[in-house]
Design an enzyme around this catalytic site. Structure first.
Site: not given
Ligand code: 2PG
Ligand code: MG
Length: 433
Positions: A163, A205, A242, A285, A312, A337, A366-367, A388
């Protein structure tokens, strides 16, 4: 002066154009604060619930009118008259009002919008910048940025499976220098992709969306970009990945769709361990799916002393899961988050627990983001040390990087930047440094 006198909410839109929620809290003395809620795409199953209306006639089911209604109705009634300086009391009241373990009744998005707005309003009432309100005099550490160069996975239609391909400027002596180094690598990465005719677009992103047949080709291209920018891979600028492996896990195994390869848990962790050993990777990650606890333990045993290993989806900023991870030794770092857990107070508790274990918190966007920069303040307030936010382009990303520059100026001589020393402080000895 700091009594909550009004709570309003609004359906606004995030960086993907999806509906999201903003709350505005007004205090008796006239101070106001807003809370804007981001949204993930590669979400963990243990995250608090993001309430969407599910009506296909509106925004493909993604509108958040019910969450807005909850804020202006039940939530407003519960907190009008309360003291905004009592963040933990208000957050506890919101949790109790919801009454479910994952904030499914009122919606974690509704609850978080208010929790964030309370903090912002209280800071304004005190005449303090948000980081100083949240962290007192002690929050002075500017974060080391983790910045995306290539985006893949769910953020780029799975064109590469991994990702986030990010960099960390380990050689930077200041926050500003870290940004300049990242800028140079980001620009060079564009040149590399264009040169190889591999540039397919831009991911969610803001990172380049590369068209590679193998995930490791993207790693090689990133090393090439670091070198083209005249940095030494590993020493000056290292890679941070990640994997978002929860999205690669199905029926007990992992798969790389682009490479048409399937792996057992053991084979996939072996592959990840091999990547970390053979490339200048400082941080990885979610190399395992959220509930593959054995895979996580294997990863930690193999690389936990030489690489940052971040959970995560594995932890979802949830104290109970972090506790279990600390007991089982599955990682050495937690991605933080706010909207995974749903209140400021619970987020602060997750950060504190991570730090008490000697682990590293990484504050994350977040994305699907907004123009709000709350997380920049959170990172400094808690001395988290890392941030991040996706790439080094696009307003919703730059809002956070830029806010740290402003905070640095406000802190003046009190601002600290330890950069790569963070890793050593947590007992992680990067082999290439
Ligand atoms: C992640 C986030 C940020 P998402 O996986 O760490 O890259 O993505 O907000 O889609 O979970
Ligand atoms: Mg992640």
């Amino acid at each position: 002066m700091t009594t909550v006198s009004a709570v309003r909410a609004l359906q606004i839109f995030d960086s993907r154009g999806n509906p999201t929620i903003e709350a505005e809290v007004t205090l008796s003395g006239g101070a106001r604060g807003r809370g804007l809620v981001p949204s993930g795409a590669s979400t963990g199953h243990h995250e608090a619930l993001e309430l969407r209306d599910g009506d296909p006639q509106h925004f493909r089911g993604r509108s958040v009118r019910r969450a807005v209604g909850h804020v202006e109705g039940e939530i407003a009634r519960a907190i009008v008259g309360r003291d905004a300086l009592d963040q933990s009391g208000i957050d506890a009241a919101l949790i109790a009002l919801d009454g479910t373990p994952n904030k499914a009744r009122l919606g974690a998005n509704a609850i978080l919008s208010v929790s964030l707005a309370i903090a912002a309003a209280a800071a304004q009432a005190r005449g303090l910048p948000l980081f100083a309100h949240l962290g007192g005099d002690g929050g002075t550490l500017l974060p080391l940025p983790e910045i995306q160069i290539f985006g893949g996975g769910k953020h780029a239609s799975g064109r590469v499976d991994v990702q986030d391909f990010m960099v960390v400027a380990l050689g930077a002596h200041t926050y500003a220098e870290a940004l300049e180094m990242t800028f140079n690598v980001y620009q060079a990465a564009g040149d590399v992709l264009r040169r190889h005719s591999r540039l397919a677009g831009v991911a969610d992103e803001g990172g380049y969306w590369p068209e590679f047949d193998r995930n490791e080709d993207a790693l090689a291209a990133l090393v090439e970009a670091i070198e083209l920018a005249a940095y030494r891979p590993g020493r000056d600028v290292a890679i941070s990945l990640d994997i978002a492996a929860t999205d690669l896990f199905r029926d007990g195994g992992y798969s790389f769709g682009t490479e048409r390869r399937r792996f057992s848990s053991k084979a996939f962790t072996d592959l990840m361990i091999g990547w970390v050993r053979n490339h200048p990777i400082a941080s990885v990650e979610d190399p395992c799916a959220e509930d593959d606890w054995e895979g996580w333990q294997r990863m930690h045993q193999a690389i936990g002393g030489s690489c940052q290993l971040i959970g995560d989806d594995h932890f979802t900023t949830n104290l109970a899961r972090i506790e279990r991870g600390i007991r089982a030794q599955t990682a050495n770092s937690v991605l933080i988050k706010l909207n995974q857990i749903g209140t400021v107070t619970e987020t602060l508790a997750a950060i504190r627990r991570t730090q008490a274990a000697g682990w590293l918190p990484v504050i994350s966007a977040r994305s699907g983001e907004t123009e709000d920069a709350f997380i920049a303040h959170l990172a400094v307030a808690t001395n988290a040390g890392q941030l991040k936010v996706g790439s080094f382009t696009r307003g919703e990303r730059m809002a956070k990087w830029n806010e740290i520059l402003r905070i640095e100026r406000q802190l003046g001589a009190r601002a600290r930047f330890v950069g790569a020393d963070l890793f050593a402080q947590a007992g992680i000895v990067l082999p290439f440094r």
